[in-house]
Design a protein around this motif. Sequence first.
Motif, PDB file in Angstrom:
ATOM      1  N   TYR A   1       8.817 -22.051 -38.969  1.00 51.45           N
ATOM      2  CA  TYR A   1       8.088 -23.248 -38.555  1.00 51.45           C
ATOM      3  C   TYR A   1       7.862 -24.183 -39.739  1.00 51.45           C
ATOM      4  CZ  TYR A   1       7.087 -21.065 -34.042  1.00 51.45           C
ATOM      5  OH  TYR A   1       7.206 -20.497 -32.800  1.00 51.45           O
ATOM      6  N   GLU A   2       7.581 -23.602 -40.918  1.00 46.30           N
ATOM      7  CA  GLU A   2       7.361 -24.430 -42.100  1.00 46.30           C
ATOM      8  C   GLU A   2       8.615 -25.217 -42.482  1.00 46.30           C
ATOM      9  OE1 GLU A   2       6.023 -21.814 -45.135  1.00 46.30           O
ATOM     10  OE2 GLU A   2       3.972 -21.651 -44.361  1.00 46.30           O
ATOM     11  N   LYS A   3       9.763 -24.635 -42.235  1.00 46.39           N
ATOM     12  CA  LYS A   3      11.021 -25.307 -42.554  1.00 46.39           C
ATOM     13  C   LYS A   3      11.450 -26.288 -41.468  1.00 46.39           C
ATOM     14  CE  LYS A   3      12.733 -21.438 -45.343  1.00 46.39           C
ATOM     15  NZ  LYS A   3      13.771 -20.374 -45.476  1.00 46.39           N
ATOM     16  N   GLY A   4      10.671 -26.382 -40.398  1.00 47.70           N
ATOM     17  CA  GLY A   4      10.974 -27.344 -39.356  1.00 47.70           C
ATOM     18  C   GLY A   4      11.972 -26.876 -38.321  1.00 47.70           C
ATOM     19  N   HIS A   5      12.177 -25.560 -38.218  1.00 48.57           N
ATOM     20  CA  HIS A   5      13.109 -25.047 -37.218  1.00 48.57           C
ATOM     21  C   HIS A   5      12.497 -25.201 -35.826  1.00 48.57           C
ATOM     22  CE1 HIS A   5      14.952 -22.244 -40.507  1.00 48.57           C
ATOM     23  NE2 HIS A   5      15.347 -23.500 -40.622  1.00 48.57           N
ATOM     24  N   THR A   6      13.163 -25.923 -34.958  1.00 47.64           N
ATOM     25  CA  THR A   6      12.664 -26.078 -33.587  1.00 47.64           C
ATOM     26  C   THR A   6      12.957 -24.855 -32.742  1.00 47.64           C
ATOM     27  OG1 THR A   6      14.733 -27.192 -32.986  1.00 47.64           O
ATOM     28  CG2 THR A   6      12.865 -28.586 -33.655  1.00 47.64           C
ATOM     29  N   VAL A   7      14.020 -24.147 -33.087  1.00 46.70           N
ATOM     30  CA  VAL A   7      14.377 -22.913 -32.388  1.00 46.70           C
ATOM     31  C   VAL A   7      14.272 -21.765 -33.377  1.00 46.70           C
ATOM     32  CG1 VAL A   7      16.178 -21.685 -31.129  1.00 46.70           C
ATOM     33  CG2 VAL A   7      15.925 -24.158 -30.838  1.00 46.70           C
ATOM     34  N   PRO A   8      13.455 -20.758 -33.102  1.00 44.71           N
ATOM     35  CA  PRO A   8      13.312 -19.642 -34.041  1.00 44.71           C
ATOM     36  C   PRO A   8      14.604 -18.856 -34.185  1.00 44.71           C
ATOM     37  CG  PRO A   8      12.240 -19.124 -31.959  1.00 44.71           C
ATOM     38  CD  PRO A   8      12.637 -20.570 -31.880  1.00 44.71           C
ATOM     39  N   LYS A   9      14.730 -18.202 -35.309  1.00 44.51           N
ATOM     40  CA  LYS A   9      15.914 -17.398 -35.577  1.00 44.51           C
ATOM     41  C   LYS A   9      15.513 -15.943 -35.821  1.00 44.51           C
ATOM     42  CE  LYS A   9      18.436 -21.244 -37.712  1.00 44.51           C
ATOM     43  NZ  LYS A   9      19.146 -21.708 -38.931  1.00 44.51           N
ATOM     44  N   GLY A  10      16.480 -15.065 -35.664  1.00 47.53           N
ATOM     45  CA  GLY A  10      16.244 -13.656 -35.942  1.00 47.53           C
ATOM     46  C   GLY A  10      15.159 -13.051 -35.072  1.00 47.53           C
ATOM     47  N   VAL A  11      14.236 -12.332 -35.727  1.00 41.81           N
ATOM     48  CA  VAL A  11      13.162 -11.656 -35.002  1.00 41.81           C
ATOM     49  C   VAL A  11      12.216 -12.651 -34.336  1.00 41.81           C
ATOM     50  CG1 VAL A  11      11.570 -11.523 -36.963  1.00 41.81           C
ATOM     51  CG2 VAL A  11      11.495  -9.753 -35.190  1.00 41.81           C
TER      52      VAL A  11
ATOM     53  N   ARG B   1      12.962 -15.003 -32.410  1.00 38.05           N
ATOM     54  CA  ARG B   1      13.374 -15.236 -31.026  1.00 38.05           C
ATOM     55  C   ARG B   1      12.718 -14.245 -30.064  1.00 38.05           C
ATOM     56  NH1 ARG B   1      19.896 -16.539 -31.521  1.00 38.05           N
ATOM     57  NH2 ARG B   1      19.674 -18.385 -32.888  1.00 38.05           N
ATOM     58  N   ILE B   2      12.303 -13.100 -30.583  1.00 33.22           N
ATOM     59  CA  ILE B   2      11.586 -12.118 -29.763  1.00 33.22           C
ATOM     60  C   ILE B   2      10.086 -12.416 -29.791  1.00 33.22           C
ATOM     61  CG2 ILE B   2      11.060  -9.664 -29.470  1.00 33.22           C
ATOM     62  CD1 ILE B   2      13.714  -9.035 -30.819  1.00 33.22           C
ATOM     63  N   LEU B   3       9.581 -12.787 -30.956  1.00 29.64           N
ATOM     64  CA  LEU B   3       8.140 -12.955 -31.107  1.00 29.64           C
ATOM     65  C   LEU B   3       7.621 -14.223 -30.440  1.00 29.64           C
ATOM     66  CD1 LEU B   3       7.660 -11.877 -34.846  1.00 29.64           C
ATOM     67  CD2 LEU B   3       7.293 -10.515 -32.788  1.00 29.64           C
ATOM     68  N   GLU B   4       8.337 -15.339 -30.593  1.00 25.20           N
ATOM     69  CA  GLU B   4       7.812 -16.606 -30.089  1.00 25.20           C
ATOM     70  C   GLU B   4       7.536 -16.590 -28.589  1.00 25.20           C
ATOM     71  OE1 GLU B   4       8.799 -21.162 -31.072  1.00 25.20           O
ATOM     72  OE2 GLU B   4      10.210 -20.224 -29.676  1.00 25.20           O
ATOM     73  N   PRO B   5       8.459 -16.122 -27.721  1.00 23.36           N
ATOM     74  CA  PRO B   5       8.138 -16.103 -26.285  1.00 23.36           C
ATOM     75  C   PRO B   5       6.912 -15.254 -25.959  1.00 23.36           C
ATOM     76  CG  PRO B   5      10.485 -15.760 -26.635  1.00 23.36           C
ATOM     77  CD  PRO B   5       9.834 -15.663 -27.970  1.00 23.36           C
TER      78      PRO B   5
ATOM     79  N   ILE C   1       3.747 -17.189 -27.008  1.00 18.48           N
ATOM     80  CA  ILE C   1       3.458 -18.230 -26.006  1.00 18.48           C
ATOM     81  C   ILE C   1       2.921 -17.599 -24.727  1.00 18.48           C
ATOM     82  CG2 ILE C   1       4.506 -20.018 -24.554  1.00 18.48           C
ATOM     83  CD1 ILE C   1       6.458 -20.560 -26.850  1.00 18.48           C
ATOM     84  N   TYR C   2       3.452 -16.430 -24.369  1.00 18.71           N
ATOM     85  CA  TYR C   2       2.984 -15.740 -23.158  1.00 18.71           C
ATOM     86  C   TYR C   2       1.516 -15.333 -23.296  1.00 18.71           C
ATOM     87  CZ  TYR C   2       2.550 -12.144 -19.592  1.00 18.71           C
ATOM     88  OH  TYR C   2       2.118 -11.391 -18.524  1.00 18.71           O
ATOM     89  N   VAL C   3       1.161 -14.758 -24.442  1.00 16.64           N
ATOM     90  CA  VAL C   3      -0.234 -14.352 -24.664  1.00 16.64           C
ATOM     91  C   VAL C   3      -1.141 -15.576 -24.645  1.00 16.64           C
ATOM     92  CG1 VAL C   3      -1.830 -13.332 -26.331  1.00 16.64           C
ATOM     93  CG2 VAL C   3       0.391 -12.267 -25.939  1.00 16.64           C
ATOM     94  N   ARG C   4      -0.682 -16.689 -25.227  1.00 17.54           N
ATOM     95  CA  ARG C   4      -1.497 -17.902 -25.277  1.00 17.54           C
ATOM     96  C   ARG C   4      -1.678 -18.529 -23.888  1.00 17.54           C
ATOM     97  NH1 ARG C   4       1.215 -23.058 -27.814  1.00 17.54           N
ATOM     98  NH2 ARG C   4       2.153 -22.947 -25.729  1.00 17.54           N
ATOM     99  N   ASP C   5      -0.570 -18.735 -23.188  1.00 19.25           N
ATOM    100  CA  ASP C   5      -0.607 -19.511 -21.941  1.00 19.25           C
ATOM    101  C   ASP C   5      -1.008 -18.697 -20.719  1.00 19.25           C
ATOM    102  OD1 ASP C   5       0.175 -21.621 -23.455  1.00 19.25           O
ATOM    103  OD2 ASP C   5       2.273 -21.607 -22.819  1.00 19.25           O
ATOM    104  N   ASP C   6      -0.694 -17.386 -20.717  1.00 20.74           N
ATOM    105  CA  ASP C   6      -0.942 -16.581 -19.522  1.00 20.74           C
ATOM    106  C   ASP C   6      -2.089 -15.591 -19.661  1.00 20.74           C
ATOM    107  OD1 ASP C   6       1.137 -17.743 -18.022  1.00 20.74           O
ATOM    108  OD2 ASP C   6       2.621 -16.458 -18.975  1.00 20.74           O
ATOM    109  N   ILE C   7      -2.593 -15.421 -20.889  1.00 18.87           N
ATOM    110  CA  ILE C   7      -3.709 -14.482 -21.089  1.00 18.87           C
ATOM    111  C   ILE C   7      -4.936 -15.204 -21.650  1.00 18.87           C
ATOM    112  CG2 ILE C   7      -4.491 -12.423 -22.296  1.00 18.87           C
ATOM    113  CD1 ILE C   7      -1.680 -11.341 -22.219  1.00 18.87           C
ATOM    114  N   ALA C   8      -4.761 -15.849 -22.796  1.00 20.36           N
ATOM    115  CA  ALA C   8      -5.921 -16.432 -23.488  1.00 20.36           C
ATOM    116  C   ALA C   8      -6.481 -17.650 -22.769  1.00 20.36           C
ATOM    117  CB  ALA C   8      -5.537 -16.786 -24.924  1.00 20.36           C
ATOM    118  N   LYS C   9      -5.639 -18.635 -22.479  1.00 22.33           N
ATOM    119  CA  LYS C   9      -6.129 -19.880 -21.864  1.00 22.33           C
ATOM    120  C   LYS C   9      -6.785 -19.659 -20.504  1.00 22.33           C
ATOM    121  CE  LYS C   9      -3.189 -23.337 -24.123  1.00 22.33           C
ATOM    122  NZ  LYS C   9      -2.157 -24.385 -23.904  1.00 22.33           N
TER     123      LYS C   9
END
Length: 370
Positions: free
Chosen positions: A168-178, A180-184, A187-195
């Motif tokens: 994210y600091e480097k400005g990558h809009t699409v995550p790479k490597g691991v 790609r597993i962590l970001e979804p 977002i799931y914990v944020r949007d479907d659990i916390a909020k």
Amino acid sequence: MMLAKKYFNFIAILVLTLFSFSAYGEETKQEPGNTVNTAQEIKEYIKHHLKDSHDFHFYTNNETGEHRSFPLPVIVWTKDGLKTFMSSAFHHDDNGQVIVEKGNARLVKLHSKIYQLDQGATTVAFDDDHHPTNAHKVLDFSITKSVFGMLLTGLLMLLGFSALARGYEKGHTVPKGVGRILEPLVIYVRDDIAKPNIGEKKYRKFMGFLLTVFFFIWILNLLGLTPLGFNVTGQIAVTACLAIFTAVIYLFSGSKDFWKHTLWMPGVPMILRPILAVIELVGFVLIKPFSLLVRLFANMTAGHFVVMSLIALMITMKESFGAVTSTGMSLVLALFISVIEILVAFLQAFIFTMLSSLFIGMAVEEHDHH
């Protein structure tokens, strides 16, 4: 990302080195004949597997009595001060027969617990219930198998999320490597659990805890499906600590409305308010944390128990169906349950996080006053 890959490669090489060195070094021998054939022996073996231990034990050659394992550090506080050594000093004994002498302290391991013999004692004496009468437990700060699993999980989380943050600091809009597993999942914990449970205004304050709990439980559950034999979330002390963290957070984050409705509930007869206050306090302080710790502990322990019981079918059903049929049945059923356990690993992490966010949301909710 290249730095993260170097870290992962280093960890993999380190673990493989430890396993290889220890498997070679821990080639100890005992009397042959330590077989597991009867239903009672299988039951005891499963119970032993579900417990925490001071070393990683892979297998025992019952013909030669040879063990393959690698030890972990033993750190105990005795009457004679701090004592440290490797668990290999016990030579896989768990019956109090092997005595480890460190200075003036004589230590034995009995039922996965470390005891210090009383002064002058050279062997362990037992009462009718097989409890030691001339030894006492010590304060155990050892790096046990469960502690090793938690440290490994924490390290994996640190490396994984550090790689995601650098992207994210480097400005990558699409995550790479691991990432790609962590970001979804983030977002799931944020949007479907916390909020939904805490609210748009206050959820960010608790996201760090919810994400930590979710990934910590999920990774530990997945490690429990590996041949290493981790059963960390099947240790009630671990689930109790996680539940206590949740309880402390929602109790200390409770709003004025929360405490007002808990201690002096409006809209009910005055005579019932003290009774309801006691019920509400017991619910928030004891019942809700207890439900969190028991649910996770019971489900993960049951999963391990079922898998090992199905594996044991190759032994218990050998006489009735033959070696080939019983082994085939055991393999198919154990594989089927193991696949389900992958889903359960995620499901239990989701349930614990969901209920934690729900309890926090109940505590921080602001009520409308008309």
